[in-house]
Scaffold this active site. Structure first.
Site, PDB file in Angstrom:
ATOM      1  N   THR A  26       0.815  -1.208   0.000  1.00 19.93           N
ATOM      2  CA  THR A  26       0.000   0.000   0.000  1.00 19.93           C
ATOM      3  C   THR A  26       0.849   1.260   0.000  1.00 19.93           C
ATOM      4  O   THR A  26       0.522   2.255  -0.661  1.00 19.93           O
ATOM      5  CB  THR A  26      -0.937   0.009   1.226  1.00 19.93           C
ATOM      6  OG1 THR A  26      -1.841  -1.092   1.134  1.00 19.93           O
ATOM      7  CG2 THR A  26      -1.735   1.302   1.305  1.00 19.93           C
TER       8      THR A  26
ATOM      9  N   SER B 259       0.839  -7.228  -1.092  1.00 17.60           N
ATOM     10  CA  SER B 259       1.365  -8.256  -0.190  1.00 17.60           C
ATOM     11  C   SER B 259       0.488  -9.504  -0.118  1.00 17.60           C
ATOM     12  O   SER B 259       0.921 -10.536   0.389  1.00 17.60           O
ATOM     13  CB  SER B 259       1.575  -7.697   1.221  1.00 17.60           C
ATOM     14  OG  SER B 259       0.345  -7.462   1.874  1.00 17.60           O
TER      15      SER B 259
ATOM     16  N   THR C 132       0.936  -4.435   4.287  1.00 13.99           N
ATOM     17  CA  THR C 132       0.631  -4.783   5.677  1.00 13.99           C
ATOM     18  C   THR C 132      -0.060  -6.137   5.848  1.00 13.99           C
ATOM     19  O   THR C 132       0.079  -6.768   6.886  1.00 13.99           O
ATOM     20  CB  THR C 132      -0.266  -3.706   6.308  1.00 13.99           C
ATOM     21  OG1 THR C 132      -1.485  -3.602   5.565  1.00 13.99           O
ATOM     22  CG2 THR C 132       0.441  -2.366   6.338  1.00 13.99           C
ATOM     23  N   ASP C 133      -0.793  -6.593   4.833  1.00  9.15           N
ATOM     24  CA  ASP C 133      -1.633  -7.778   5.029  1.00  9.15           C
ATOM     25  C   ASP C 133      -0.850  -9.036   5.388  1.00  9.15           C
ATOM     26  O   ASP C 133      -1.310  -9.854   6.180  1.00  9.15           O
ATOM     27  CB  ASP C 133      -2.493  -8.036   3.787  1.00  9.15           C
ATOM     28  CG  ASP C 133      -3.623  -7.031   3.644  1.00  9.15           C
ATOM     29  OD1 ASP C 133      -3.870  -6.284   4.614  1.00  9.15           O
ATOM     30  OD2 ASP C 133      -4.256  -6.989   2.574  1.00  9.15           O
TER      31      ASP C 133
END
Length: 331
Positions: free
Chosen positions: A12, A54, A85-86
């Site tokens: 992101t 990700s 982040t995932d």
């Protein structure tokens, strides 16, 4: 003067709008130009290694990242790795196990809003990552929302809030307040020998969440698919049902086939303890491995890593009985 390396992988933080939603687009130089970081006191190199959402970050990418870090770590005082982040917690855990005794800090960070957004949290996150990368730390960490966390203890717990990650069952290694960055060195990773790369991973590992009434035959399906390891998120401190649907007997069959089974808790905080209840003691007698207070992400990646090093279930047990990078609190 500290020498740092910025490695980008997408996520992101590097995304921009498209007709199909946000997609990773910015390279390292573009990220730096937006940040406006002052580099008078550091020597900075940049490398665009990947450009992925990700959700597409998988074991193949973990190996690529680990190998690249191993190739260059001796040339740098610290490495910053931008990441979506995932799956950041999975990547951080996997790198922690593959890169033994890493003598420099590798700091993973990202953002909930793209860096191009005027309100992005990515600016603060990257600035903290640069500060942490200049500290006398060893191993892999995640920094997010003014917290620095062990790579094997950080878990993404929020989808929208900037405070997306928490350090589970271990306090953050560092925090930022009005006095600056404070590092709690006693909780950080310590070196125990020469840096070594152990990047063999077994991809045939499955993470499953136990639900009331789950059919034990699901484990036969996994065995027939040639899975070599299973991580089960059990109830509470380690409860597994055996009335009507005898999952415990099925686990005994699975373990007898040479499949390694690790059981942790569905509860995010505190540890599993199979010695408390009858169900837990039954599981232990059948050769299941305790996950204690490890996160699910750490359990999964540690089992993938362990099975990449050995095909012997007893050796896998011994690996899980070893604390490598403060990923587990052993009794």
């Amino acid at each position: 003067m500290k020498k740092l390396l910025l490695i980008t992988t997408g996520g992101t933080i590097a995304s921009s709008p498209s007709d199909e939603g946000l997609i990773p687009a910015l390279n390292s130089q573009e990220l730096l130009s937006i940040l406006g970081l002052r580099e008078e006191h550091i020597q900075l190199d940049c490398e665009d290694l990947l450009n992925l959402d990700s959700s597409n970050m998988q074991p193949e990418e973990w190996k690529l990242i680990a190998r690249r870090i191993y190739e260059v770590y001796a040339d740098y005082d610290g490495i910053i790795l931008t990441h979506g982040t995932d799956t950041m917690a999975y990547t951080a855990s996997a790198l922690s196990f593959m890169l033994h005794n890493l003598p420099i800090p590798v700091i993973l960070t990202g953002s909930q809003l793209p860096l191009l957004h005027p309100l992005s949290d990515g600016v603060d996150n990257i600035r903290l990552a640069f500060a942490a990368a200049q500290c006398a730390l060893h191993g892999v960490y995640i920094c997010f929302n003014r917290k620095l966390m062990l790579g094997t203890r950080a878990v993404k717990v929020r989808t929208m809030n900037f405070d997306a990650f928490e350090s589970v069952n271990a306090q953050p290694i560092g925090i930022v307040d009005a006095r600056g960055l404070h590092i709690y060195e006693k909780d950080a990773i310590s070196l125990k020998g020469k840096c070594e790369l152990y990047d063999d991973l077994c991809e045939d590992v499955y993470l499953m969440k136990l639900t009331p009434g789950m059919n034990p035959e699901i484990l036969d399906v996994l065995a027939n698919m040639n899975y070599r390891g299973i991580v089960i998120e059990a109830f509470g401190a380690g409860g597994i049902h055996f009335i009507r649907r005898d999952l415990i007997s099925k686990l005994e069959e699975i373990v007898a086939k040479g499949i390694s089974v690790v059981v942790c808790s569905q509860c995010l905080y505190e540890n599993s303890d199979f010695s408390i209840y009858q169900t837990g003691q039954k599981v232990l007698r059948h050769g299941v491995i305790q996950g204690y207070d490890m996160t699910s992400e750490a359990c999964l990646t540690k089992l993938m890593w362990a099975l990449g090093q050995t095909a012997d279930p007893q050796t896998v047990k011994e690996i899980f009985a070893t604390n490598y990078v403060n990923e587990i609190t052993l009794k």
